[in-house]
Design a protein around this motif. Structure first.
Motif: not given
Length: 464
Positions: A79-85, A100-111
């Motif tokens: 899921e983190s990889k998907n948000y990073l992509a 972009i930063l909001k999307t990365l916020g999700y990526a960070q949370a899942y990672l």
């Protein structure tokens, strides 16, 4: 001759067959499919550079991949990889930085969640994790057909690791170790095997039987060394070199024999003489390698050494997993405004962010008691060998005054911990650093706030 070639034929099994068959005997755990829970995004400063944040998160993702998080917490990791992509695509198409930063916020949370879950799985399945790591070091990623079935089983186990039986763990561990062994054989001896197979198809066993038999013997010696101690790189390297040289000589002799059919009797005699000299040299090398590798006492010593190496590596791996779990457990006690928790070498650092001392005073603020009580509970749970309380100030004011103030504040915190006698005598101390160790610039209000802090240094099993 027949025995040598028979053994060689038995040793040409593929990696996929070895890895898959070894695991089919283990039985299967019940499969569990869980929907990924929706997590709240981590807040990233709106002034942050989106491209830099993407680059930093990619580095964290690569590190997690190296730490096997992709198989220990696959759902959150993917899921983190998907948000990073998605963030990368947004950046490429010129989306607003806030999006972009909001999307990365999700990526960070899942990672972050993936790393936390992976630590728990790693602590429960230490030997499986270590065995997979060994297989990857050997080069197993180059053989996805063999690696994928084992990784899929590991992912399945990770979703409900508390219900995985010891027998299932052992089976998966052995499958990874078998994959490691077969990978080493293929990497080290694959070229030799291909040459000998080609030589056999060209009739080497009949045309140059002695040279071919010697090459097969060298191959078997190298393979035996790998099976006896797969990590003895020097001895294996020497044996593989000898096997490669011998197989290469077989190919050259076959080519020479083909050419000699068009030679004069004298030329053929000279060719045979050169061939005999080469075989004499091969005999000497083979005798030396064989004598060194097949002695019973040496083989037993190698096995003992390999066992010790494996046990030491397992202990180190287990120690790291336990340390990671301690950090995770400690960090879960605080919110983002109270403290940062991380490991520095063997020490656990709790950096208090909410110690709002009155200006020029060292008395503990009443609103700090709650977070200090949490720290005290963490210290009790860990049962460390020693604790050092470090005080720091910002750069406002004279150096000597700040030095004294930092010492008094650190001592106040230490005395709060000492009231319950959570550690024995001489195991707790305090020290002030004034403004000699800033975390940020003292030219801004935010920077000075970061520099005014108290660090709790927890040192497991060692004295101050």
């Amino acid at each position: 001759m027949k025995a040598q070639t028979t053994k060689f034929r038995k040793n040409v099994k593929t990696i996929s067959t070895i890895a898959v068959l070894s695991f089919m005997m283990a039985g299967c755990a019940h499969e569990i499919t869980k929907k990924t829970p929706k997590l709240n995004p981590i807040t990233i400063s709106p002034t942050a550079n989106a491209a830099e944040e993407i680059s930093m998160h990619q580095a964290l993702t690569d590190q997690a991949y190296a730490n096997q998080v992709d198989v220990m917490a696959p759902t959150y990791f993917d899921e983190s990889k998907n948000y990073l992509a998605k963030a990368k695509k947004q950046n490429d198409t010129g989306a607003a930085s806030t999006e972009i930063l909001k999307t990365l916020g999700y990526a960070q949370a899942y990672l972050l969640k993936a790393n936390e879950d992976a630590n728990a799985v790693r602590a429960n399945m230490v030997e499986v994790s270590f065995a997979r790591e060994q297989a990857l070091k050997a080069g197993a990623r180059s053989y996805p057909a063999a690696l994928a079935p084992l990784d899929n089983k590991f992912k399945q186990f990770s979703t409900d690791y508390t219900h995985v039986t010891p027998e299932q763990k052992l089976a998966l561990k052995n499958s990874y170790l078998n994959l490691e062994l077969s990978t080493i054989k293929t990497v080290k001896l694959g070229q030799v095997k291909d040459m000998l197979t080609l030589a056999k198809n060209k009739g080497a066993a009949k045309i140059i039987p002695k040279a071919y038999q010697q090459a097969v013997q060298r191959y078997n010696i190298a393979e035996t060394l790998i099976e006896t101690d797969r990590h003895s790189n020097t001895k294996i390297g020497n044996a593989v070199t000898a096997a490669t040289t011998s197989a290469d000589r077989v190919m050259k002799l076959l080519a020479s024999e083909q050419n000699s059919r068009n030679q004069t009797p004298e030329q053929r005699a000279m060719t045979l003489e050169a061939r005999d000299n080469a075989l004499i040299e091969a005999d000497a090398i083979i005798t030396e390698v064989a004598a060194e590798s097949i002695q019973k006492d040496e083989v037993l010593a190698q096995q003992d050494e390999a066992l010790t190496h494996s046990q030491d590596a397992n202990k180190a791996h287990e120690k790291k997993a336990n340390e990671d779990q301690i950090v995770t457990n400690a960090a879960s006690q605080f919110n983002n405004n109270e403290a940062d928790v991380y490991r520095q070498g063997d020490n656990l650092i709790i950096r208090l962010k909410s110690m709002n001392f009155a200006s020029g005073r060292a008395d503990l603020p009443s609103d700090s008691i709650a977070v200090l009580t949490k720290v005290k509970e963490v210290i009790k749970d860990i049962g460390p060998g020693a604790v050092m309380v470090e005080g720091h100030t910002d750069g406002v004011g004279a150096a000597n005054i700040n030095q004294q103030l930092s010492e008094k504040r650190a001592k106040s915190v230490m005395e709060f911990f000492a009231t319950d006698k959570i550690l024995g005598d001489n195991k707790m101390d305090s020290k002030g650093y004034g403004y000699s160790k800033p975390l940020a610039t003292n030219k801004t209000k935010e920077g000075r706030a970061q520099n005014r802090r108290v660090d709790i240094v927890i040192k497991p099993n060692q004295e101050i």
